[in-house]
Design a protein around this motif. Structure first.
Motif, PDB file in Angstrom:
ATOM      1  N   GLU A  88      47.878  39.591  35.107  1.00 20.14           N
ATOM      2  CA  GLU A  88      47.320  40.642  35.943  1.00 20.14           C
ATOM      3  C   GLU A  88      45.944  40.213  36.443  1.00 20.14           C
ATOM      4  OE1 GLU A  88      47.308  44.262  33.674  1.00 20.14           O
ATOM      5  OE2 GLU A  88      49.262  43.784  32.812  1.00 20.14           O
ATOM      6  N   GLU A  90      43.423  41.775  37.706  1.00 20.24           N
ATOM      7  CA  GLU A  90      42.273  42.566  37.279  1.00 20.24           C
ATOM      8  C   GLU A  90      41.811  42.141  35.878  1.00 20.24           C
ATOM      9  OE1 GLU A  90      45.047  43.765  38.456  1.00 20.24           O
ATOM     10  OE2 GLU A  90      44.484  44.635  40.394  1.00 20.24           O
ATOM     11  N   ASN A  93      40.189  38.694  35.975  1.00 18.40           N
ATOM     12  CA  ASN A  93      38.843  38.799  36.537  1.00 18.40           C
ATOM     13  C   ASN A  93      37.860  39.321  35.489  1.00 18.40           C
ATOM     14  OD1 ASN A  93      36.969  38.592  38.705  1.00 18.40           O
ATOM     15  ND2 ASN A  93      37.087  40.804  38.978  1.00 18.40           N
ATOM     16  N   GLU A  94      38.300  40.299  34.691  1.00 12.79           N
ATOM     17  CA  GLU A  94      37.443  40.833  33.629  1.00 12.79           C
ATOM     18  C   GLU A  94      37.146  39.765  32.585  1.00 12.79           C
ATOM     19  OE1 GLU A  94      39.271  44.250  31.954  1.00 12.79           O
ATOM     20  OE2 GLU A  94      39.072  45.483  33.760  1.00 12.79           O
ATOM     21  N   ARG A 150      44.458  41.653  50.416  1.00 16.52           N
ATOM     22  CA  ARG A 150      43.230  40.936  50.066  1.00 16.52           C
ATOM     23  C   ARG A 150      43.450  39.423  50.133  1.00 16.52           C
ATOM     24  NH1 ARG A 150      38.292  42.344  48.237  1.00 16.52           N
ATOM     25  NH2 ARG A 150      38.703  43.925  49.796  1.00 16.52           N
ATOM     26  N   ILE A 173      33.154  40.685  47.029  1.00 18.77           N
ATOM     27  CA  ILE A 173      33.782  40.486  45.722  1.00 18.77           C
ATOM     28  C   ILE A 173      33.124  39.276  45.063  1.00 18.77           C
ATOM     29  CG2 ILE A 173      36.005  41.528  46.341  1.00 18.77           C
ATOM     30  CD1 ILE A 173      37.108  38.784  46.915  1.00 18.77           C
ATOM     31  N   THR A 177      36.622  36.149  41.568  1.00 21.94           N
ATOM     32  CA  THR A 177      37.775  36.844  42.141  1.00 21.94           C
ATOM     33  C   THR A 177      38.338  36.059  43.321  1.00 21.94           C
ATOM     34  OG1 THR A 177      36.875  38.982  41.457  1.00 21.94           O
ATOM     35  CG2 THR A 177      38.569  39.020  43.142  1.00 21.94           C
ATOM     36  N   HIS A 181      42.149  34.652  43.759  1.00 23.35           N
ATOM     37  CA  HIS A 181      42.968  34.928  44.941  1.00 23.35           C
ATOM     38  C   HIS A 181      43.452  33.626  45.582  1.00 23.35           C
ATOM     39  CE1 HIS A 181      42.701  39.204  45.079  1.00 23.35           C
ATOM     40  NE2 HIS A 181      41.394  39.259  45.278  1.00 23.35           N
TER      41      HIS A 181
END
Length: 204
Positions: A88, A90, A93-94, A150, A173, A177, A181
């Motif tokens: 995932e 998100e 990225n965390e 995105r 961003i 990130t 991408h």
């Protein structure tokens, strides 16, 4: 030159496979294994700080991303490499924002895992994983349609020759990130480089 590397995973088979991979890459390294966060902290406190920590994200004691950030602060000079089945964006990225030096998906090939480990240890910020749910790639049009809005924005800016930092500023961003991408869209478009992706975009 010898160095300490801790491989931390609560699944013995994967831990053994990772240890064997690292041993082939770095035969002179001092390899140590940990099955829990308590083991990691105990090993890290013995002697000099480990050179590298290869850590499963879903790990006993690692209850949240905040705990990962705390571990980063406890081991400021250790290269921190996260491995996981998680795909995932998100979450990844965390993880990177919490201070990890790289992220490697467990689904990538052993050769890619090895190459990513070496690159991260050399100072590169590497995010290597296989996004789930990709549709069959039936041609350029269908490939481009698979991209998220995105990712299409990122690809458009790549085609304009912009760097990751410039893309990050334009889309508001983080560079991490953007890197994720880019990795995802290269995989979706089945191309090896940003230039090849830009050629597909421009030719559409």
């Amino acid at each position: 030159m010898s160095c300490r590397i801790i491989v931390a995973d609560d699944h013995p088979l994967f831990r053994e496979a990772m240890v064997n991979t690292v041993r082939r890459l770095l035969p002179h390294a001092q390899l140590e294994e940990a099955g829990s966060l308590q083991d990691v902290l105990r090993l890290a406190s013995e002697g000099e700080a480990p050179d590298t920590l290869i850590l499963d994200l879903r790990f006993p004691g690692l209850t949240c991303i905040g705990r990962l950030a705390e571990l980063r602060r406890q081991l400021p000079r250790t290269t921190l490499i996260i491995v996981s089945m998680v795909d995932e964006l998100e979450v990844i990225n965390e993880v990177m924002a919490a201070g990890a030096d790289g992220f490697i998906g467990k689904c990538v090939s052993p050769e890619e895992i090895g190459a990513a480990i070496l690159a991260i240890r050399e100072g590169e910020v590497v995010v290597k994983y296989i996004p789930s749910g990709l549709l069959p790639q039936l041609g350029v049009d269908s490939e481009l349609e698979q991209l998220t809005h995105r990712q299409q924005d990122v690809l458009r800016l790549i085609a304009q020759g912009k760097t990751n930092k410039e893309i990050a500023r334009e889309l508001d961003i983080s560079p991490f990130t953007v890197r994720i991408h880019v990795s995802s869209l290269l995989k979706t478009l089945n191309v090896p480089t940003r230039t090849a992706a830009a050629v597909k975009y421009s030719g559409n």
